[in-house]
Each structure stands twice: as structure tokens, then as C-alpha cells.
Design a protein around this motif. Structure first.
Motif, PDB file in Angstrom:
ATOM      1  N   ILE A  15       0.831  -1.208   0.000  1.00  0.00           N
ATOM      2  CA  ILE A  15       0.000   0.000   0.000  1.00  0.00           C
ATOM      3  C   ILE A  15       0.866   1.259   0.000  1.00  0.00           C
ATOM      4  N   SER A  16       1.942   1.243   0.775  1.00  0.00           N
ATOM      5  CA  SER A  16       2.825   2.409   0.815  1.00  0.00           C
ATOM      6  C   SER A  16       3.454   2.663  -0.549  1.00  0.00           C
ATOM      7  N   GLY A  17       3.817   1.588  -1.262  1.00  0.00           N
ATOM      8  CA  GLY A  17       4.389   1.755  -2.593  1.00  0.00           C
ATOM      9  C   GLY A  17       3.402   2.368  -3.571  1.00  0.00           C
ATOM     10  N   VAL A  18       2.150   1.896  -3.508  1.00  0.00           N
ATOM     11  CA  VAL A  18       1.120   2.456  -4.388  1.00  0.00           C
ATOM     12  C   VAL A  18       0.873   3.923  -4.051  1.00  0.00           C
ATOM     13  N   LEU A  19       0.814   4.239  -2.756  1.00  0.00           N
ATOM     14  CA  LEU A  19       0.596   5.627  -2.346  1.00  0.00           C
ATOM     15  C   LEU A  19       1.752   6.522  -2.769  1.00  0.00           C
ATOM     16  N   GLU A  20       2.978   6.012  -2.691  1.00  0.00           N
ATOM     17  CA  GLU A  20       4.130   6.811  -3.110  1.00  0.00           C
ATOM     18  C   GLU A  20       4.065   7.124  -4.598  1.00  0.00           C
ATOM     19  N   VAL A  21       3.649   6.132  -5.401  1.00  0.00           N
ATOM     20  CA  VAL A  21       3.530   6.365  -6.844  1.00  0.00           C
ATOM     21  C   VAL A  21       2.457   7.413  -7.121  1.00  0.00           C
ATOM     22  N   LEU A  22       1.278   7.271  -6.470  1.00  0.00           N
ATOM     23  CA  LEU A  22       0.204   8.233  -6.676  1.00  0.00           C
ATOM     24  C   LEU A  22       0.580   9.606  -6.142  1.00  0.00           C
ATOM     25  N   PHE A  23       1.294   9.631  -5.027  1.00  0.00           N
ATOM     26  CA  PHE A  23       1.650  10.907  -4.415  1.00  0.00           C
ATOM     27  C   PHE A  23       2.697  11.643  -5.243  1.00  0.00           C
ATOM     28  N   ALA A  24       3.394  10.934  -6.118  1.00  0.00           N
ATOM     29  CA  ALA A  24       4.389  11.578  -6.977  1.00  0.00           C
ATOM     30  C   ALA A  24       3.730  12.493  -8.001  1.00  0.00           C
ATOM     31  N   PHE A  25       2.441  12.252  -8.291  1.00  0.00           N
ATOM     32  CA  PHE A  25       1.708  13.104  -9.221  1.00  0.00           C
ATOM     33  C   PHE A  25       0.987  14.191  -8.438  1.00  0.00           C
ATOM     34  N   PRO A  26       0.949  15.420  -8.962  1.00  0.00           N
ATOM     35  CA  PRO A  26       0.137  16.465  -8.314  1.00  0.00           C
ATOM     36  C   PRO A  26      -1.320  16.017  -8.223  1.00  0.00           C
ATOM     37  N   SER A  27      -1.948  16.365  -7.119  1.00  0.00           N
ATOM     38  CA  SER A  27      -3.321  15.906  -6.887  1.00  0.00           C
ATOM     39  C   SER A  27      -4.273  16.381  -7.971  1.00  0.00           C
ATOM     40  N   LEU A  28      -4.065  17.601  -8.474  1.00  0.00           N
ATOM     41  CA  LEU A  28      -4.943  18.108  -9.519  1.00  0.00           C
ATOM     42  C   LEU A  28      -4.781  17.319 -10.814  1.00  0.00           C
ATOM     43  N   VAL A  29      -3.550  16.856 -11.082  1.00  0.00           N
ATOM     44  CA  VAL A  29      -3.321  16.031 -12.269  1.00  0.00           C
ATOM     45  C   VAL A  29      -4.055  14.706 -12.128  1.00  0.00           C
ATOM     46  N   LEU A  30      -4.016  14.123 -10.932  1.00  0.00           N
ATOM     47  CA  LEU A  30      -4.771  12.888 -10.695  1.00  0.00           C
ATOM     48  C   LEU A  30      -6.267  13.114 -10.886  1.00  0.00           C
ATOM     49  N   ALA A  31      -6.746  14.257 -10.377  1.00  0.00           N
ATOM     50  CA  ALA A  31      -8.170  14.561 -10.539  1.00  0.00           C
ATOM     51  C   ALA A  31      -8.535  14.703 -12.013  1.00  0.00           C
ATOM     52  N   LEU A  32      -7.662  15.333 -12.783  1.00  0.00           N
ATOM     53  CA  LEU A  32      -7.900  15.457 -14.226  1.00  0.00           C
ATOM     54  C   LEU A  32      -7.956  14.087 -14.893  1.00  0.00           C
ATOM     55  N   LEU A  33      -7.074  13.191 -14.458  1.00  0.00           N
ATOM     56  CA  LEU A  33      -7.067  11.841 -15.006  1.00  0.00           C
ATOM     57  C   LEU A  33      -8.366  11.118 -14.703  1.00  0.00           C
ATOM     58  N   PHE A  34      -8.837  11.229 -13.465  1.00  0.00           N
ATOM     59  CA  PHE A  34     -10.073  10.553 -13.087  1.00  0.00           C
ATOM     60  C   PHE A  34     -11.278  11.143 -13.817  1.00  0.00           C
ATOM     61  N   VAL A  35     -11.296  12.466 -14.022  1.00  0.00           N
ATOM     62  CA  VAL A  35     -12.387  13.080 -14.773  1.00  0.00           C
ATOM     63  C   VAL A  35     -12.393  12.575 -16.203  1.00  0.00           C
ATOM     64  N   ALA A  36     -11.183  12.403 -16.775  1.00  0.00           N
ATOM     65  CA  ALA A  36     -11.101  11.871 -18.133  1.00  0.00           C
ATOM     66  C   ALA A  36     -11.670  10.466 -18.217  1.00  0.00           C
ATOM     67  N   VAL A  37     -11.553   9.706 -17.121  1.00  0.00           N
ATOM     68  CA  VAL A  37     -12.068   8.332 -17.103  1.00  0.00           C
ATOM     69  C   VAL A  37     -13.573   8.313 -16.845  1.00  0.00           C
ATOM     70  N   PHE A  38     -14.020   9.090 -15.835  1.00  0.00           N
ATOM     71  CA  PHE A  38     -15.420   9.028 -15.404  1.00  0.00           C
ATOM     72  C   PHE A  38     -16.322   9.975 -16.185  1.00  0.00           C
ATOM     73  N   GLY A  39     -15.750  10.970 -16.867  1.00  0.00           N
ATOM     74  CA  GLY A  39     -16.561  11.954 -17.568  1.00  0.00           C
ATOM     75  C   GLY A  39     -16.787  13.186 -16.721  1.00  0.00           C
TER      76      GLY A  39
END
Length: 284
Positions: free
Chosen positions: A119-143
């Protein structure tokens, strides 16, 4: 004896001391935003969606305190009614993020070494991306839309919260009162819900309070990009997006929604800092 009474009186006086002016202003503004979200009719009787073309692009005046937009809609009424959607998005996204964070943080902190590393490894990978970039990615997936906007903002903020929860769980799980609860024969579920979680989460209350303002900023940014609430919804980020084409000639279309986003975020930060000082026993 008199010294003890005097000390008790002084400590009671300090505990009842009013918050500083900054905290009072922040709490007052947040209370006004909350009232606007719950009962906008207390602030205005105007319809935020009513179109009056002949009154389009009117500058702030006594008739329209914050001006009108390209369709003649009253900006003040739209901001007041938009408080409900903007605040609901911020609170819902923060609640979703913190719920996921508690689940992942507990698994990482209590699930053993291998699960913690995974879990820590997955969180580190996700945390390496800016949170807004992650949100943009999820919006692209969910609409786009309000529902996907809440999910995207919450998922984008969850990794940061999860790291904090994991750290708190690791710090608390070896505490003496947990050992005493185990010795008394309490079930693991009761120990987690009654002892571990309340003590581990208390320092994170401040983070969650400030996270609501941050979620409003992220949601507004996504709406500004056309990925959130759809026009003509009176959501603050959507209002920014609708007014950006007219910023040179009608500055009030973007200034006032942006101002309320900034003030709301600033107020949640100030209120969170004040709450932190209170929880730490500092009353200055």
C-alpha cells in the motif's frame, strides 16, 4: 489554597478567551457561506437562472450589487445560490478522500509488513503526481459533471490523506492504553473503533478542515476547464469559466466568483489553524 483558586480562575479565563479577530472573521464568513448554502433566500430573492438580455453586462450598481453576466443574470444571486453546490462539492470530495484514506491507512498500519509495503508503494507512486493532475485523469475516465467531479477530486486528494492516516496509526498502535484494552479482553474491532481511530484521527481534524477549501479550489479549477458542473449552473468555477471570454470588458464576471473561492479557502485555512492551536492547548 487561595493560590490554587487564583490559578484555576486564570486558566478558566484563558479557556474562555475570545478567538483572535482573524479567526472570528474566518468563522463568520464560513457561517455566512453555510447559511447561503442552506437558505439562499435569506440573502436574495432573485432567481440565479433568470435571463434578462436587456440588462446584460451591467457593472456593479445599487440595482445589481455585483453586476450582471452576458445573459443579464444577477452575479450576486448566482454566487449566493452557487455556495450550495461549491460547498457541497468540497465537503463531499473531502469526505470521500478521508474515508478512502482511513481504509487504506488502517490496512497499511495494521495489516502486516508486506501489506504495508504494498500500500505504501502504491501511495508513493500516486503521491508523486500532483493531486490536480490525478483529478484530471479521473475526470477523463469518469466523464464530466458534478458526480464525477466529486469522485475525481476525492480520489485525487486520497493518497495524501492516506499517508497521514498510516503515520498516525503507526504512532498510536503501540500506545499503553491499547495494550490495556487488549489485556481487558476487548475485541479488535472495539479497540480500533473506540481507542485507535479516535486518538489517531484527532490530529487530522485540522487537515480535513483545510482540505475542504482545497477541494473547492480543485473542483473550481476543473469546472473552469469545462470538466465540472455544466453551464448555466451557478457553481463558482463554472461562473469563472463562463466569464473568462469577457474579462477585458466585464471584469466582474470573473472577479467576484474568484474572490469568493479565495475567501472561502482562506477562511477554512484560518479556521483550521485556530482549531489546531486549540487542540494543542495554545490559546494565544
Amino acid at each position: 489554597m487561595s493560590g490554587l483558586v487564583l490559578d484555576s480562575g486564570l486558566s478558566q479565563q484563558r479557556s474562555w478567551r475570545l478567538p483572535p479577530i482573524g479567526a472570528l472573521l474566518a468563522l463568520g464568513f464560513l457561517l455566512a457561506v453555510l447559511l447561503a448554502a442552506l437558505a439562499p433566500q435569506l440573502f436574495t430573492r432573485l432567481d440565479p437562472l433568470a435571463i434578462t438580455p436587456r440588462e446584460a453586462f451591467q457593472a456593479p450598481s445599487l440595482a445589481h450589487w455585483l453586476g450582471t453576466d452576458q445573459s443579464g443574470r444577477d452575479i450576486y444571486a448566482r454566487i449566493v445560490h452557487g455556495a450550495r453546490q461549491s460547498l457541497a462539492i468540497g465537503i463531499a470530495a473531502t469526505a470521500l478522500a478521508f474515508t478512502l484514506a482511513i481504509f487504506l491507512g488502517l490496512l497499511a498500519g495494521l495489516g502486516g509488513r508486506r501489506l504495508d509495503q504494498l500500500i505504501s508503494g502504491v501511495l508513493e507512486v500516486l503521491f508523486a503526481f500532483p493531486s490536480l493532475v490525478l483529478a484530471l485523469l479521473f475526470v477523463a475516465v469518469f466523464g464530466s459533471g458534478v458526480g464525477p467531479l466529486i469522485v475525481a477530486t476525492g480520489l485525487g486528494a486520497a493518497p495524501g490523506y492516506a499517508r497521514l492516516v498510516r503515520g498516525q496509526v503507526l504512532a498510536v498502535r503501540q500506545a499503553g492504553y491499547l495494550e490495556a484494552a487488549r489485556a481487558l479482553g476487548h475485541s479488535p474491532l472495539r479497540i480500533i473503533t473506540r481507542q485507535l481511530l479516535p486518538n489517531a484521527m484527532r490530529p487530522l481534524v485540522v487537515t480535513v478542515t483545510m482540505g475542504v477549501g482545497q477541494a473547492i479550489v480543485w473542483a473550481s479549477a476543473l469546472s473552469f476547464l469545462g470538466l465540472g458542473a455544466r453551464p448555466p449552473a451557478p457553481e463558482w468555477g463554472t461562473m469563472l469559466s463562463m466569464g473568462r471570454d469577457f474579462i477585458a470588458n466585464a471584469w466582474w464576471l470573473t472577479f467576484f466568483p474568484g474572490l469568493f473561492i479565495v475567501l472561502t479557502t482562506l477562511s477554512t485555512t484560518v479556521a483550521g489553524r485556530y482549531l489546531q492551536r486549540r487542540l494543542e492547548g495554545r490559546h494565544e
